[in-house]
Motif scaffolding. Structure first.
Motif, PDB file in Angstrom:
ATOM      1  N   LYS A 179     129.195  22.144   3.179  1.00 39.38           N
ATOM      2  CA  LYS A 179     129.152  23.319   2.315  1.00 39.38           C
ATOM      3  C   LYS A 179     129.919  24.487   2.916  1.00 39.38           C
ATOM      4  N   HIS A 180     129.819  24.661   4.238  1.00 40.21           N
ATOM      5  CA  HIS A 180     130.444  25.817   4.904  1.00 40.21           C
ATOM      6  C   HIS A 180     131.693  25.445   5.695  1.00 40.21           C
ATOM      7  N   HIS A 181     132.132  24.198   5.547  1.00 45.12           N
ATOM      8  CA  HIS A 181     133.377  23.749   6.173  1.00 45.12           C
ATOM      9  C   HIS A 181     133.363  23.924   7.702  1.00 45.12           C
ATOM     10  N   VAL A 182     132.281  23.493   8.316  1.00 45.02           N
ATOM     11  CA  VAL A 182     132.172  23.502   9.776  1.00 45.02           C
ATOM     12  C   VAL A 182     131.731  22.116  10.217  1.00 45.02           C
ATOM     13  N   SER A 183     131.730  21.886  11.528  1.00 48.02           N
ATOM     14  CA  SER A 183     131.346  20.569  12.025  1.00 48.02           C
ATOM     15  C   SER A 183     129.833  20.371  11.954  1.00 48.02           C
ATOM     16  N   GLN A 184     129.434  19.122  11.830  1.00 43.79           N
ATOM     17  CA  GLN A 184     128.007  18.814  11.791  1.00 43.79           C
ATOM     18  C   GLN A 184     127.350  19.157  13.127  1.00 43.79           C
ATOM     19  N   LYS A 185     128.091  18.974  14.215  1.00 41.08           N
ATOM     20  CA  LYS A 185     127.546  19.289  15.541  1.00 41.08           C
ATOM     21  C   LYS A 185     127.226  20.776  15.658  1.00 41.08           C
ATOM     22  N   ALA A 186     128.056  21.625  15.037  1.00 41.71           N
ATOM     23  CA  ALA A 186     127.815  23.072  15.080  1.00 41.71           C
ATOM     24  C   ALA A 186     126.516  23.410  14.360  1.00 41.71           C
ATOM     25  N   ILE A 187     126.277  22.744  13.248  1.00 40.92           N
ATOM     26  CA  ILE A 187     125.040  22.984  12.487  1.00 40.92           C
ATOM     27  C   ILE A 187     123.841  22.450  13.264  1.00 40.92           C
ATOM     28  N   GLU A 188     123.984  21.277  13.865  1.00 39.46           N
ATOM     29  CA  GLU A 188     122.887  20.699  14.658  1.00 39.46           C
ATOM     30  C   GLU A 188     122.497  21.634  15.798  1.00 39.46           C
ATOM     31  N   LYS A 189     123.498  22.213  16.448  1.00 44.15           N
ATOM     32  CA  LYS A 189     123.229  23.146  17.540  1.00 44.15           C
ATOM     33  C   LYS A 189     122.543  24.400  17.016  1.00 44.15           C
ATOM     34  N   ARG A 190     122.986  24.885  15.841  1.00 45.79           N
ATOM     35  CA  ARG A 190     122.392  26.093  15.269  1.00 45.79           C
ATOM     36  C   ARG A 190     120.935  25.840  14.870  1.00 45.79           C
ATOM     37  N   VAL A 191     120.677  24.687  14.280  1.00 44.67           N
ATOM     38  CA  VAL A 191     119.303  24.349  13.892  1.00 44.67           C
ATOM     39  C   VAL A 191     118.421  24.228  15.133  1.00 44.67           C
ATOM     40  N   HIS A 192     118.956  23.613  16.177  1.00 51.28           N
ATOM     41  CA  HIS A 192     118.195  23.497  17.436  1.00 51.28           C
ATOM     42  C   HIS A 192     117.849  24.885  17.979  1.00 51.28           C
ATOM     43  N   ASN A 193     118.813  25.789  17.959  1.00 52.90           N
ATOM     44  CA  ASN A 193     118.578  27.149  18.452  1.00 52.90           C
ATOM     45  C   ASN A 193     117.519  27.866  17.601  1.00 52.90           C
ATOM     46  N   LEU A 194     117.538  27.608  16.302  1.00 59.01           N
ATOM     47  CA  LEU A 194     116.541  28.216  15.415  1.00 59.01           C
ATOM     48  C   LEU A 194     115.142  27.676  15.699  1.00 59.01           C
ATOM     49  N   LEU A 195     115.060  26.394  15.989  1.00 61.59           N
ATOM     50  CA  LEU A 195     113.768  25.799  16.339  1.00 61.59           C
ATOM     51  C   LEU A 195     113.211  26.416  17.614  1.00 61.59           C
ATOM     52  N   VAL A 196     114.100  26.644  18.573  1.00 57.73           N
ATOM     53  CA  VAL A 196     113.682  27.259  19.845  1.00 57.73           C
ATOM     54  C   VAL A 196     113.251  28.708  19.621  1.00 57.73           C
ATOM     55  N   LYS A 197     114.044  29.450  18.870  1.00 57.22           N
ATOM     56  CA  LYS A 197     113.751  30.863  18.615  1.00 57.22           C
ATOM     57  C   LYS A 197     112.416  31.049  17.901  1.00 57.22           C
ATOM     58  N   THR A 198     112.215  30.248  16.871  1.00 53.20           N
ATOM     59  CA  THR A 198     111.027  30.412  16.028  1.00 53.20           C
ATOM     60  C   THR A 198     109.815  29.656  16.553  1.00 53.20           C
ATOM     61  N   LYS A 199     110.059  28.763  17.526  1.00 50.49           N
ATOM     62  CA  LYS A 199     108.993  27.906  18.077  1.00 50.49           C
ATOM     63  C   LYS A 199     108.442  26.958  17.017  1.00 50.49           C
ATOM     64  N   CYS A 200     109.287  26.624  16.057  1.00 54.63           N
ATOM     65  CA  CYS A 200     108.903  25.645  15.037  1.00 54.63           C
ATOM     66  C   CYS A 200     109.182  24.234  15.558  1.00 54.63           C
ATOM     67  N   LYS A 201     108.454  23.262  15.006  1.00 56.54           N
ATOM     68  CA  LYS A 201     108.588  21.887  15.476  1.00 56.54           C
ATOM     69  C   LYS A 201     109.559  21.060  14.645  1.00 56.54           C
ATOM     70  N   ASN A 202     109.789  21.449  13.410  1.00 59.84           N
ATOM     71  CA  ASN A 202     110.664  20.663  12.545  1.00 59.84           C
ATOM     72  C   ASN A 202     111.221  21.532  11.419  1.00 59.84           C
ATOM     73  N   ARG A 203     112.033  20.931  10.558  1.00 56.92           N
ATOM     74  CA  ARG A 203     112.695  21.667   9.481  1.00 56.92           C
ATOM     75  C   ARG A 203     111.696  22.190   8.451  1.00 56.92           C
ATOM     76  N   ALA A 204     110.647  21.424   8.206  1.00 56.77           N
ATOM     77  CA  ALA A 204     109.641  21.880   7.237  1.00 56.77           C
ATOM     78  C   ALA A 204     109.008  23.180   7.720  1.00 56.77           C
TER      79      ALA A 204
END
Length: 221
Positions: A179-204
Motif C-alpha cells: 500500500k505504501h510502496h515500501v519493503s515488507q521488512k521495513a513494516i515488520e521492523k516498524r510493527v516490532h518497534n510498536l509492540l515494544v513501545k506499547t508493550k502489546c503482545k500481538n497485532r490484536a
C-alpha cells in the motif's frame, strides 16, 4: 493462523437451517473441520473437547449471554478466537464483547468468503469487522473512550501512526508494504518497534491500544 493444518471451528447457532447453511458455506474451504452447538451452554461444554481454534457464534444464541459464553470458553480454551454474527449494527454491543476477547464481528448476511476471511484474520491475531460494521464501531469506540485517554508516554511518528491505522483496518505486513510502496521488512521492523513501545503482545492488542488511545490518523498522513 493454523497454516496448512486443520482449523477446528465451532459453529454456535440456535436455528438449525442457519447452522446447516453456515456449515455448507464453509465446507467448500479446505482445512476447516466444523462442530456444532445449539446453545451457549453446549458451546461451553464442547469447545474444550474438540480443541477449538475458532468459534463462529450468533449473538442471539440461546442460553447464556454472548459475553458470558465467550468468557467461559476463554477460561477453558484461552487461545480460541471468536467471530460473532450480528443482525443489526450495535456498536455498544461490539465494544462490550471486545472487552471479553471477541475479535471478529460480521453481519448475519455475510457471504461465505467474508466468513472465511473473518476466521482466518482473527486466527492471525487481528481484528475483523464486516464492512457494514467497521465505521460505526470505530466512531463509537473512539467517542466512548476519548474521555478516558491520557497522553502517551512516548512519541509516535506519522509513519507509525499510519501503520497502526492499517493494522486496525486488518491489513497484513505485506499488504501495508504494498500500500505504501515500501519493503515488507521495513513494516515488520516498524510493527516490532510498536509492540515494544506499547508493550502489546500481538497485532490484536495493538489495534485495541490504538482505539483505546484515540491515535488513529487521517488517511492522508
Amino acid at each position: 493462523m493454523q497454516g496448512s493444518h486443520s482449523i477446528n471451528l465451532l459453529v454456535a447457532e440456535g436455528t438449525e437451517i442457519i447452522r446447516k447453511g453456515m456449515e455448507t458455506m464453509l465446507g467448500q474451504y479446505k482445512g476447516i473441520k466444523t462442530y456444532c452447538a445449539r446453545t451457549a451452554e453446549e458451546a461451553v461444554q464442547v469447545a474444550p473437547h474438540f480443541k477449538t481454534h475458532a468459534v463462529l457464534m450468533n449473538y442471539t444464541l440461546p442460553g447464556l449471554p454472548a459475553a458470558d459464553c465467550i468468557k467461559q470458553i476463554k477460561e477453558r480454551v484461552p487461545q480460541t478466537v471468536f467471530i460473532v454474527l450480528m443482525d443489526k449494527k450495535c456498536p455498544r454491543t461490539v465494544h462490550e464483547l471486545m472487552r471479553y476477547g471477541c475479535t471478529g464481528f460480521i453481519s448475519t448476511t455475510a457471504t461465505s468468503d467474508e466468513l472465511y476471511k473473518a476466521i482466518t484474520t482473527t486466527l492471525r491475531g487481528q481484528y475483523y469487522f464486516g464492512a457494514d460494521l467497521a465505521n460505526d464501531v470505530a466512531v463509537h469506540t473512539i467517542k466512548k473512550l476519548k474521555k478516558a485517554t491520557t497522553p502517551l508516554p512516548f512519541e509516535l511518528t506519522n509513519k507509525e501512526k499510519q501503520t497502526l491505522k492499517d493494522i486496525c483496518d486488518g491489513l497484513t505486513n505485506k499488504e501495508i508494504a504494498e500500500k505504501h510502496h515500501v519493503s515488507q521488512k521495513a513494516i515488520e521492523k516498524r510493527v516490532h518497534n510498536l509492540l515494544v513501545k506499547t508493550k502489546c503482545k500481538n497485532r490484536a492488542q495493538l489495534a485495541w491500544y490504538t482505539l483505546r488511545n484515540d491515535i488513529i490518523v487521517d488517511p492522508e498522513i
